[in-house]
Structure formats: structure tokens, C-alpha cells
Design a protein around this motif. Sequence first.
Motif, mmCIF file in Angstrom:
data_model
loop_
_atom_site.group_PDB
_atom_site.id
_atom_site.type_symbol
_atom_site.label_atom_id
_atom_site.label_comp_id
_atom_site.label_asym_id
_atom_site.label_seq_id
_atom_site.Cartn_x
_atom_site.Cartn_y
_atom_site.Cartn_z
ATOM 1 N N ALA A 7 0.852 -1.184 0.000
ATOM 2 C CA ALA A 7 0.000 0.000 0.000
ATOM 3 C C ALA A 7 0.892 1.240 0.000
ATOM 4 O O ALA A 7 1.943 1.241 0.648
ATOM 5 N N PRO A 8 0.503 2.319 -0.733
ATOM 6 C CA PRO A 8 1.326 3.530 -0.770
ATOM 7 C C PRO A 8 1.594 4.076 0.632
ATOM 8 O O PRO A 8 2.670 4.632 0.887
ATOM 9 N N ALA A 9 0.627 3.870 1.536
ATOM 10 C CA ALA A 9 0.807 4.361 2.902
ATOM 11 C C ALA A 9 2.056 3.766 3.542
ATOM 12 O O ALA A 9 2.817 4.456 4.217
ATOM 13 N N LEU A 37 7.998 7.581 -5.724
ATOM 14 C CA LEU A 37 7.746 6.139 -5.660
ATOM 15 C C LEU A 37 6.260 5.878 -5.376
ATOM 16 O O LEU A 37 5.650 4.988 -5.973
ATOM 17 N N GLY A 38 5.691 6.701 -4.476
ATOM 18 C CA GLY A 38 4.265 6.590 -4.166
ATOM 19 C C GLY A 38 3.426 6.768 -5.420
ATOM 20 O O GLY A 38 2.488 6.011 -5.684
ATOM 21 N N PHE A 39 3.783 7.778 -6.237
ATOM 22 C CA PHE A 39 3.038 8.047 -7.467
ATOM 23 C C PHE A 39 3.136 6.863 -8.423
ATOM 24 O O PHE A 39 2.141 6.430 -9.012
ATOM 25 N N TYR A 40 4.346 6.306 -8.522
ATOM 26 C CA TYR A 40 4.555 5.151 -9.392
ATOM 27 C C TYR A 40 3.669 3.977 -8.949
ATOM 28 O O TYR A 40 3.046 3.301 -9.764
ATOM 29 N N LEU A 41 3.613 3.775 -7.621
ATOM 30 C CA LEU A 41 2.780 2.690 -7.080
ATOM 31 C C LEU A 41 1.310 2.905 -7.418
ATOM 32 O O LEU A 41 0.627 2.003 -7.911
ATOM 33 N N VAL A 42 0.827 4.125 -7.144
ATOM 34 C CA VAL A 42 -0.594 4.415 -7.406
ATOM 35 C C VAL A 42 -0.890 4.185 -8.885
ATOM 36 O O VAL A 42 -1.921 3.628 -9.254
ATOM 37 N N TRP A 43 0.037 4.620 -9.733
ATOM 38 C CA TRP A 43 -0.114 4.463 -11.179
ATOM 39 C C TRP A 43 -0.340 2.994 -11.535
ATOM 40 O O TRP A 43 -1.139 2.655 -12.398
ATOM 41 N N LYS A 64 -7.702 -1.116 -1.219
ATOM 42 C CA LYS A 64 -8.854 -1.366 -2.068
ATOM 43 C C LYS A 64 -8.825 -0.261 -3.111
ATOM 44 O O LYS A 64 -8.854 0.919 -2.777
ATOM 45 N N VAL A 65 -8.757 -0.644 -4.350
ATOM 46 C CA VAL A 65 -8.465 0.338 -5.396
ATOM 47 C C VAL A 65 -9.623 0.456 -6.379
ATOM 48 O O VAL A 65 -10.147 -0.552 -6.846
ATOM 49 N N ASP A 66 -10.048 1.670 -6.645
ATOM 50 C CA ASP A 66 -10.915 1.934 -7.791
ATOM 51 C C ASP A 66 -10.544 3.306 -8.330
ATOM 52 O O ASP A 66 -9.600 3.936 -7.850
ATOM 53 N N LYS A 67 -11.309 3.781 -9.325
ATOM 54 C CA LYS A 67 -10.907 5.038 -9.975
ATOM 55 C C LYS A 67 -10.926 6.202 -8.995
ATOM 56 O O LYS A 67 -10.059 7.070 -9.021
ATOM 57 N N LEU A 68 -11.931 6.215 -8.098
ATOM 58 C CA LEU A 68 -12.044 7.324 -7.148
ATOM 59 C C LEU A 68 -10.829 7.383 -6.226
ATOM 60 O O LEU A 68 -10.228 8.443 -6.026
ATOM 61 N N SER A 69 -10.436 6.201 -5.677
ATOM 62 C CA SER A 69 -9.302 6.248 -4.762
ATOM 63 C C SER A 69 -8.008 6.585 -5.510
ATOM 64 O O SER A 69 -7.117 7.221 -4.958
ATOM 65 N N LYS A 70 -7.943 6.213 -6.784
ATOM 66 C CA LYS A 70 -6.731 6.534 -7.544
ATOM 67 C C LYS A 70 -6.591 8.035 -7.800
ATOM 68 O O LYS A 70 -5.494 8.587 -7.733
ATOM 69 N N VAL A 71 -7.739 8.724 -8.056
ATOM 70 C CA VAL A 71 -7.659 10.183 -8.254
ATOM 71 C C VAL A 71 -7.005 10.835 -7.044
ATOM 72 O O VAL A 71 -6.080 11.643 -7.165
ATOM 73 N N PHE A 72 -7.495 10.448 -5.856
ATOM 74 C CA PHE A 72 -6.954 11.060 -4.644
ATOM 75 C C PHE A 72 -5.532 10.574 -4.375
ATOM 76 O O PHE A 72 -4.719 11.309 -3.843
ATOM 77 N N GLY A 73 -5.244 9.328 -4.741
ATOM 78 C CA GLY A 73 -3.881 8.816 -4.602
ATOM 79 C C GLY A 73 -2.895 9.639 -5.417
ATOM 80 O O GLY A 73 -1.863 10.078 -4.915
ATOM 81 N N TYR A 74 -3.256 9.890 -6.695
ATOM 82 C CA TYR A 74 -2.381 10.697 -7.551
ATOM 83 C C TYR A 74 -2.120 12.068 -6.941
ATOM 84 O O TYR A 74 -0.984 12.509 -6.810
ATOM 85 N N ILE A 75 -3.214 12.742 -6.611
ATOM 86 C CA ILE A 75 -3.045 14.136 -6.207
ATOM 87 C C ILE A 75 -2.309 14.228 -4.873
ATOM 88 O O ILE A 75 -1.526 15.146 -4.660
ATOM 89 N N PHE A 76 -2.519 13.245 -3.979
ATOM 90 C CA PHE A 76 -1.794 13.295 -2.705
ATOM 91 C C PHE A 76 -0.293 13.131 -2.926
ATOM 92 O O PHE A 76 0.521 13.768 -2.261
ATOM 93 N N CYS A 77 0.075 12.269 -3.879
ATOM 94 C CA CYS A 77 1.505 12.092 -4.163
ATOM 95 C C CYS A 77 2.082 13.345 -4.823
ATOM 96 O O CYS A 77 3.176 13.797 -4.468
ATOM 97 N N ILE A 78 1.324 13.928 -5.765
ATOM 98 C CA ILE A 78 1.811 15.156 -6.425
ATOM 99 C C ILE A 78 1.952 16.271 -5.396
ATOM 100 O O ILE A 78 2.971 16.975 -5.334
ATOM 101 N N ALA A 79 0.911 16.418 -4.545
ATOM 102 C CA ALA A 79 0.931 17.493 -3.551
ATOM 103 C C ALA A 79 2.101 17.305 -2.588
ATOM 104 O O ALA A 79 2.783 18.271 -2.231
#
Lengths: 585, 82
Positions: A7-9, A37-43, A64-79
Motif C-alpha cells: 500500500a502507498p501508505a 515512488l508513491g506516485f509510481y505505485l498508485v499508477w 482497495k483500489v478503484d478510480k475514485l481512490s486513484k484520483v486522490f492517490g495521484y493528487i496526494f503524491c503530487i501534492a
Amino acid sequence: MISNLPAPAIVFIIGALISLLFKNKLKQIILLLIPALGFYLVWNLTGDSSFAFSLSGLELNMLKVDKLSKVFGYIFCIASFGSFLFALHVKENLEHFSALIYVGSALGVVFAGDFISLYIFWEFMAFSSVMLILARKTKKASDAGFRYLLIHVVGGLVLLAGILLQYSNTGSFAITHITSKTISSYLILIGFLINAAVPPLSAWMSDAYPESTATGGVFLSAFTTKTAVYVLLRTFYGWDILIYLGAAMTIYGIIFAIMENDARRILAYSIMNQVGFMIVGIGIGTQMSMNGAAAHAFAHIIYKGLLWMSAGSVLYMTGKTKCTDLGGLYKTMPVTLVCCCIAAAAISAFPLTSGFTTKTMILQSSINQHFTIIYIILEIASAGVFLHAGVKFPYFVFFAKDKGLRASDPKKNMQIAMIFFAVLCIAIGVYPKPLYNILPYAVDYNAYTGDHVVSMLQLLLFSGLAFFVFLGLLKRTETITLDTDWFYRKGVRLIVNSVTYVISKIAYAFDFVFIKSLPAILAKFTQKPLSAIAGFFAGIIKKEPFYSGYAAESSGPEWLTIIAVGPVVLVSVIILMILAGVLVF
Amino acid sequence: MKKEFDWFDKPENIKKLKTACIVILMISVLCEFLIHKHIQHVWDKIPGIHAVFGFIACAVLIIISKLIGKYWLKKDEDYYDK
């Protein structure tokens, strides 16, 4: 194997421990590598990815992964990448460590597969984020930090109560769309709303965020409220109450932001205003409005982070945050000024910036669902955003009256971080397609119709005109603005004081009656009953304290008493003797 | 010493800026006649309605917060220390 990725966490939390081992350059590289690395994982995460284990009979799933959690995963890593770049020069180990744990636990909430994992990360978030406030090392910061922690611990307990109650009703910790209007649902909702800073449970944000360190504020602005938006999107979409709370929030944030003098407090209130838009989108609950809420959260994290960066740069270079102390900085901080203006344009949703391509989705879905009043409120709020965050904030910090401050632009890493976010603000505005592609539902929306562009430009430009027309009314004063934190900062003290006052009065009355008066009266009465009674009445008539002088008097026999009582006693004695004689003989 | 950039401190520049702003404001209203309008509410038919709305909304927001601040919520900075 892609499906066995951690998990990225976990990456962030292990990274936090590793970062403690290194110093200087190497540490800086690690701080930037972890989000990458977190971004790569989420990707690479897919729907089948899981990170499950069992804990004393409980099956926990942290991934647990779906499109919604991935959107927030991406932006949290970018931020977090941008924020660590901005904070790269900071030497404090504790600040980086707690920021990494904070981002990691926010990602943990986003990818949590059940309510127990969610709750654990939720609490981790509260305890790690407070460090970013305490690290300021002022008394004000530590006071605000402890109030912040107090609210979040209470909020966490409410959430936990809701989760356990729901488990006892349904037998499941699964995170699903909640539709039943039961006590457990409302408890969970309140727990989420506290973190989303929905009034009246909101004052923690404007109280604590402005007291954080210059770099800590950038982290804080991104994660706590947006994880709350995420969990609401997942569990409470379509709840009508959210539409009204969100709309109220947008206006509440603006009115307080207009009153505020502290630049970072203005930004805290504008977070509230922006989260309000997202919550309306969640409440409407259509595919378009939820896309809008997710997209707006994505764009918001970037431009709001950028605004906090520019305010943080000003704080870092001048040590000041109050509008009354600032002004005229455009002369010496051009990079900060330009980046700040780009963020200000983005938050105001100017065409060609990220706010325009995301916020208008929420506005449009309120029109589509015929929420006319809500639409009008959101339009008012859109105008107000430009007023307080778009014009007021840059104007009073960088222009207005020159206060003689000659601070230069901040360190290189801070400037690069600001430019990185500024470029993203414009990129999402000019070419929103990549963002639209990762949203949870298919997007059939074009922000750039002539209609949208012209009406938005009119709305914003004339709001700007209103600012300068009413500039006299907006003059900054050296004041603070009371919010609902009054109730636990001042209100409790008032209650304690008034309770103490009442109790001391009662104690005084008891002392007066049972210690001072009664014994004296009784003593007098047993000795001189009649004059005691007479004296009592005389005391009342004369309005004198009725016990005064009683104890001090001499205890010799009293003629009045003997004349009145003597015959009665004599008669009684005679009668008693007669009775005794009769009985004996 | 390098002369610092102080363009915004000169009254003649502020005058130019004001003129530019007024021109931009007028253009934003006039643009409305060039585009195809998609009527979603009755009021969308009125030309310049969003400009008027934006101005009035902000005026009301400013006045409300001024009143609330003045008579109720604005306090001295040491209020909580007292």
C-alpha cells in the motif's frame, strides 16, 4: 507481481523511518523519492491489488483500489512532492518525519478497504499533523495545536462510536455507500464533517492552520479536509443535507475571510469556502457532480497549496502574516507575486486556470438537477472567492501601502516548488483532458463554451470592481475575528467562572445561616426565648442582621422571662405534684 | 544600487491601470453580444446580468461582513489572553 504491491501508505511510513537515518543532500533526495515512488505505485495499482492481513480474527484490507481512490492517490503524491520540494531546506527532522507519516496516513485512508483500517489511519493523521503546528515552537502555536488535537480526538471518537454501532447493526466493517438514516450513520457523518471543517465544527482549521510553520501550512492545507471530502464521496453521496451544509459553508468562509486580518487565516477560511463547493457536489450525488467534486479537490489541492506556499514564503522572509504589517512586497518578491496571482486566478476559476475547468462542473450539475437557489448561492460564493482570495489576499500582501519591507524571493527550492504548482494550475486549465480521464465516471463536459467563459469573466471582473469601489470598507484593522472556537476558548471559561461564582455564593449562604446565625439564635433562644423572638422581629423591622449582638450579651436571669414563664412553671409543678400524690396513694 | 521596480507606486501608472481595467470591464460585457447564448434560466436573457450580479453580490457580502465584524465578531488581538 503488480497485484502484490505494498500500500502507498506503507511506503511513506517506512520512508519516514528511513529518512531519520540520513542527513543533508541524501535526506533531501529521499524526501523527493518517496512521493515519486508513491506516485509510481498508485499508477500501477489495479482493482485486484490488495494488501490484506488478519489481526486477531479481524480481516483488514489496506488496499482497495478503484478510480475514485486513484484520483486522490495521484493528487496526494503530487501534492506531497511539491510540498517536500518547498520544505526541502528545513533542517528539523521532526517536521519531515511527521509530514511523511501525515501524507502516508492520508493515503492510508484513501486506500482503506474497511472502516477499521480507515479509523487507524484517521487517528494517525491527527497525531502526525499536529506536529507541523507544534514545530512552530511558539506559545500560540502549542495552544492552538492542543486545541486542534482535542477536536480531532473527539471527532475520531465520534467516528469510532459510529463505526462500532454500525458493526453491531450490520456485522460488517465494509466501506460502502451509506443510505440508512440511523444513529450510527449520523455519528460517522459527524466524524467526517469535523475533518471537512463544516461549520459549526470548523473553527479548528482557522485556529490552528495559521499557527503552523511556514512550510507545514502547505501540507496541512492539502490533506485533512480532502481526505474528508474523499470519504464523504465514497459513503455519503446523494445526502441532501450535504447540499445545504456545503452551500452554507461557501458563504461562511467568505464572510469570515473578508473580516480577517491575518493572511494565512484568510487562506484557511478560503479552504472552507472551496470545500463547500465539493460538499455540494457530493450532496447532489449525480455522476457529473461527483466528478466535479473529485476534480475540484484535485485542482484545489494544487492552487491552495500554492497560495499557502506564497504566504509561507512571505512569512519565511519577513516573519509577518498580518495584512496590517504587510504591503508593497511586489517590488522585491516578483516570483512569489506571479505564482500567487496564478493561484489566485485559479481559485477564482478564471478561464485558462484549473478552477475554471473543475468548479464549473459542480455549478453545471446544480443547474441540471434544478437546484436553482443553491446555484445562486454558489454564484455568489464564486464572486466572493475572487473578492477575498483572488484580490484581497494578493492586494494587501504585495501591493496596498508600502510598509518598507524589503524581503527578497525565498530560497531556490521554494521558488521551484511554487513554479511547479503554478505550471500545473495553468496546465489543468488549458488542457483538462488528462484530469477528466482519471475521474471516477466518464466525462461529457466542456467548460470552454462562449457562454461559460463570458459569464464567468463578467462575474469575476465586476467582483473585482466591487473590491476597489468598497476598498474603504475593507480597510484592515488590527483585530481578530471570533469563530465557534469561542465556545471552547472563552465560553468554557465563562461557564467555569459563573459556576464558581454560584457555588461560592451558596457556600457563603450556608456559612451565614448554619455557622454564624443559627447557633447564636438557638443559644439566645434557649436562654431568653421571648426576647429572642422579639429581637428577631425587631431585627427584621429595623433591617438589621437579626443575629447581631445575640452572642455577645450577658447570660444573667431576665425579669421579663421570669414574670412570663414563672407562673406557668409554678402551676405545672403543682399539677405534677398533685398527679404524683394521686398515683402514689 | 539597482533601482527597484516601483511601477505601481506612481500615480500616472495607476491612472493608466484604471483606464485599462475599465476598458476590460466594458469588453467583457460587450463580448456577450458576440457569442451564442445558451439560456438555462430566465435571467440569462438579460444582457450583462452576470456583471451586475457579481458586483451586487460582492457589495452585499462586504457590507454584511463589515456589519457583523463591527458590531459582533471583531475583537482586539489580546481578546483571548484577557
